[in-house]
Design a protein around this motif. Structure first.
Motif, PDB file in Angstrom:
ATOM      1  N   LEU A 115     -24.562 -23.772   3.459  1.00  0.00           N
ATOM      2  CA  LEU A 115     -23.913 -25.077   3.573  1.00  0.00           C
ATOM      3  C   LEU A 115     -24.773 -26.137   4.256  1.00  0.00           C
ATOM      4  CD1 LEU A 115     -20.199 -24.117   4.256  1.00  0.00           C
ATOM      5  CD2 LEU A 115     -21.134 -25.245   2.231  1.00  0.00           C
ATOM      6  N   PRO A 116     -25.346 -25.875   5.427  1.00  0.00           N
ATOM      7  CA  PRO A 116     -26.168 -26.931   6.047  1.00  0.00           C
ATOM      8  C   PRO A 116     -27.342 -27.360   5.160  1.00  0.00           C
ATOM      9  CG  PRO A 116     -25.659 -25.232   7.637  1.00  0.00           C
ATOM     10  CD  PRO A 116     -25.223 -24.705   6.292  1.00  0.00           C
ATOM     11  N   TRP A 117     -27.931 -26.428   4.448  1.00  0.00           N
ATOM     12  CA  TRP A 117     -29.060 -26.740   3.588  1.00  0.00           C
ATOM     13  C   TRP A 117     -28.607 -27.536   2.365  1.00  0.00           C
ATOM     14  CZ3 TRP A 117     -30.454 -24.997  -1.393  1.00  0.00           C
ATOM     15  CH2 TRP A 117     -31.747 -25.330  -1.772  1.00  0.00           C
ATOM     16  N   LEU A 118     -27.526 -27.123   1.714  1.00  0.00           N
ATOM     17  CA  LEU A 118     -27.034 -27.826   0.529  1.00  0.00           C
ATOM     18  C   LEU A 118     -26.535 -29.233   0.848  1.00  0.00           C
ATOM     19  CD1 LEU A 118     -25.120 -24.982  -1.331  1.00  0.00           C
ATOM     20  CD2 LEU A 118     -27.230 -26.094  -2.059  1.00  0.00           C
ATOM     21  N   TYR A 119     -26.049 -29.427   2.060  1.00  0.00           N
ATOM     22  CA  TYR A 119     -25.450 -30.704   2.448  1.00  0.00           C
ATOM     23  C   TYR A 119     -26.380 -31.537   3.326  1.00  0.00           C
ATOM     24  CZ  TYR A 119     -20.884 -29.354   0.573  1.00  0.00           C
ATOM     25  OH  TYR A 119     -19.856 -29.011  -0.264  1.00  0.00           O
ATOM     26  N   ARG A 120     -27.640 -31.175   3.387  1.00  0.00           N
ATOM     27  CA  ARG A 120     -28.574 -31.826   4.312  1.00  0.00           C
ATOM     28  C   ARG A 120     -28.735 -33.322   4.064  1.00  0.00           C
ATOM     29  NH1 ARG A 120     -31.310 -29.214   0.589  1.00  0.00           N
ATOM     30  NH2 ARG A 120     -33.110 -30.134  -0.439  1.00  0.00           N
ATOM     31  N   ASN A 121     -28.577 -33.781   2.846  1.00  0.00           N
ATOM     32  CA  ASN A 121     -28.751 -35.205   2.531  1.00  0.00           C
ATOM     33  C   ASN A 121     -27.416 -35.931   2.367  1.00  0.00           C
ATOM     34  OD1 ASN A 121     -31.584 -35.012   2.503  1.00  0.00           O
ATOM     35  ND2 ASN A 121     -31.545 -34.247   0.409  1.00  0.00           N
ATOM     36  N   GLN A 122     -26.352 -35.326   2.859  1.00  0.00           N
ATOM     37  CA  GLN A 122     -25.029 -35.919   2.710  1.00  0.00           C
ATOM     38  C   GLN A 122     -24.651 -36.718   3.964  1.00  0.00           C
ATOM     39  OE1 GLN A 122     -23.429 -35.869  -0.310  1.00  0.00           O
ATOM     40  NE2 GLN A 122     -25.436 -35.025  -0.805  1.00  0.00           N
ATOM     41  N   LYS A 127     -21.466 -33.479   7.075  1.00  0.00           N
ATOM     42  CA  LYS A 127     -22.242 -32.586   7.939  1.00  0.00           C
ATOM     43  C   LYS A 127     -21.406 -32.147   9.135  1.00  0.00           C
ATOM     44  CE  LYS A 127     -26.804 -34.428   6.860  1.00  0.00           C
ATOM     45  NZ  LYS A 127     -27.952 -35.153   7.401  1.00  0.00           N
ATOM     46  N   ASN A 128     -20.617 -33.063   9.680  1.00  0.00           N
ATOM     47  CA  ASN A 128     -19.751 -32.740  10.804  1.00  0.00           C
ATOM     48  C   ASN A 128     -18.658 -31.749  10.376  1.00  0.00           C
ATOM     49  OD1 ASN A 128     -19.040 -33.116  13.588  1.00  0.00           O
ATOM     50  ND2 ASN A 128     -17.259 -34.277  12.879  1.00  0.00           N
ATOM     51  N   GLU A 129     -18.116 -31.920   9.168  1.00  0.00           N
ATOM     52  CA  GLU A 129     -17.111 -30.982   8.669  1.00  0.00           C
ATOM     53  C   GLU A 129     -17.695 -29.573   8.535  1.00  0.00           C
ATOM     54  OE1 GLU A 129     -14.619 -32.156   5.361  1.00  0.00           O
ATOM     55  OE2 GLU A 129     -14.890 -34.266   5.902  1.00  0.00           O
ATOM     56  N   ILE A 130     -18.939 -29.476   8.140  1.00  0.00           N
ATOM     57  CA  ILE A 130     -19.600 -28.172   8.048  1.00  0.00           C
ATOM     58  C   ILE A 130     -19.752 -27.563   9.436  1.00  0.00           C
ATOM     59  CG2 ILE A 130     -21.788 -27.019   7.492  1.00  0.00           C
ATOM     60  CD1 ILE A 130     -21.982 -29.034   5.142  1.00  0.00           C
ATOM     61  N   ARG A 131     -20.180 -28.378  10.396  1.00  0.00           N
ATOM     62  CA  ARG A 131     -20.322 -27.891  11.770  1.00  0.00           C
ATOM     63  C   ARG A 131     -18.984 -27.380  12.291  1.00  0.00           C
ATOM     64  NH1 ARG A 131     -19.070 -29.752  16.282  1.00  0.00           N
ATOM     65  NH2 ARG A 131     -18.690 -31.882  15.619  1.00  0.00           N
ATOM     66  N   ILE A 132     -17.915 -28.123  12.030  1.00  0.00           N
ATOM     67  CA  ILE A 132     -16.574 -27.724  12.473  1.00  0.00           C
ATOM     68  C   ILE A 132     -16.150 -26.421  11.783  1.00  0.00           C
ATOM     69  CG2 ILE A 132     -14.121 -28.367  12.362  1.00  0.00           C
ATOM     70  CD1 ILE A 132     -15.098 -31.306  12.809  1.00  0.00           C
ATOM     71  N   LEU A 133     -16.444 -26.294  10.497  1.00  0.00           N
ATOM     72  CA  LEU A 133     -16.112 -25.069   9.766  1.00  0.00           C
ATOM     73  C   LEU A 133     -16.847 -23.872  10.359  1.00  0.00           C
ATOM     74  CD1 LEU A 133     -14.838 -23.501   7.384  1.00  0.00           C
ATOM     75  CD2 LEU A 133     -16.820 -24.205   6.020  1.00  0.00           C
ATOM     76  N   ILE A 134     -18.116 -24.032  10.651  1.00  0.00           N
ATOM     77  CA  ILE A 134     -18.904 -22.941  11.244  1.00  0.00           C
ATOM     78  C   ILE A 134     -18.333 -22.563  12.607  1.00  0.00           C
ATOM     79  CG2 ILE A 134     -21.179 -22.338  12.180  1.00  0.00           C
ATOM     80  CD1 ILE A 134     -22.376 -24.057   9.861  1.00  0.00           C
ATOM     81  N   GLU A 135     -17.998 -23.558  13.415  1.00  0.00           N
ATOM     82  CA  GLU A 135     -17.411 -23.283  14.731  1.00  0.00           C
ATOM     83  C   GLU A 135     -16.064 -22.577  14.598  1.00  0.00           C
ATOM     84  OE1 GLU A 135     -17.261 -27.007  16.823  1.00  0.00           O
ATOM     85  OE2 GLU A 135     -19.452 -27.109  17.015  1.00  0.00           O
ATOM     86  N   GLU A 136     -15.227 -23.060  13.679  1.00  0.00           N
ATOM     87  CA  GLU A 136     -13.913 -22.437  13.466  1.00  0.00           C
ATOM     88  C   GLU A 136     -14.070 -20.989  13.008  1.00  0.00           C
ATOM     89  OE1 GLU A 136      -9.908 -22.936  10.687  1.00  0.00           O
ATOM     90  OE2 GLU A 136     -11.418 -24.523  10.656  1.00  0.00           O
ATOM     91  N   PHE A 137     -14.995 -20.751  12.101  1.00  0.00           N
ATOM     92  CA  PHE A 137     -15.223 -19.393  11.622  1.00  0.00           C
ATOM     93  C   PHE A 137     -15.653 -18.494  12.780  1.00  0.00           C
ATOM     94  CE2 PHE A 137     -17.543 -15.859   9.890  1.00  0.00           C
ATOM     95  CZ  PHE A 137     -16.763 -15.471   8.821  1.00  0.00           C
ATOM     96  N   ASN A 138     -16.594 -18.972  13.569  1.00  0.00           N
ATOM     97  CA  ASN A 138     -17.090 -18.171  14.688  1.00  0.00           C
ATOM     98  C   ASN A 138     -16.016 -17.904  15.740  1.00  0.00           C
ATOM     99  OD1 ASN A 138     -19.652 -17.850  13.583  1.00  0.00           O
ATOM    100  ND2 ASN A 138     -20.429 -19.715  14.538  1.00  0.00           N
TER     101      ASN A 138
END
Length: 154
Positions: A115-122, A127-138
């Motif tokens: 996800l961070p790699w695929l969304y790097r130019n977004q 990008k913040n939603e991805i960070r939140i998803l990773i934190e929620e998963f962890n």
């Protein structure tokens, strides 16, 4: 007429591929999806390349991504995400992945690396939603170590 099983197993040149795409785009939506689906089931790499170029409707792309999240492994799941991103958009793909967090954590786990790699130019918002998803998963699944590489649960 083209045979999806033959296409999945043979290397074809760009001229043959263009002929296939021209033929495929003339089919109705269900026939086009059926052809692509059969290729995907035999050869996911070839199938995902075909998904990108076959102009499938979003509902079919969602089915393909859902299948890829379950049956793709940690490496091939990125093929499915890349294949459907142009047709579904970054926001919809992320929504579909997030929807699995409580019911199919393995599906989400397999995407976290990509996800961070695929969304790097977004946008910063995505990008913040991805960070939140990773934190929620962890938080939900600390020290998550799946015993399988495909499916929905560890």
């Amino acid at each position: 007429m083209f045979d999806p099983l033959k296409y999945a197993d043979e290397l074809i040149d760009s001229k043959q591929e263009n002929e296939l795409l021209k033929w495929l785009r003339q089919l109705n939506d269900e026939e086009k999806f059926t052809f692509v689906w059969r290729v995907l089931n035999v050869n996911p790499w070839q199938g995902c390349k075909l998904v990108k170029r076959s102009q499938l409707k979003p509902i079919f792309l969602e089915v393909i991504l859902a299948n890829g999240l379950v049956y793709g492994d940690a490496s091939t799941v990125s093929w499915y995400m890349k294949a459907v991103l142009p047709g579904l958009g970054y926001k919809r793909v992320l929504e579909m992945i997030k929807a699995h967090i409580d019911i199919a954590p393995l599906c989400v786990y397999k995407t976290l690396y990509w996800l961070p790699w695929l969304y790097r130019n977004q946008s910063k918002k995505l990008k913040n939603e991805i960070r939140i998803l990773i934190e929620e998963f962890n938080q939900k699944y600390p020290n998550y170590q799946p015993r399988r590489s495909t499916g929905t649960h560890a």
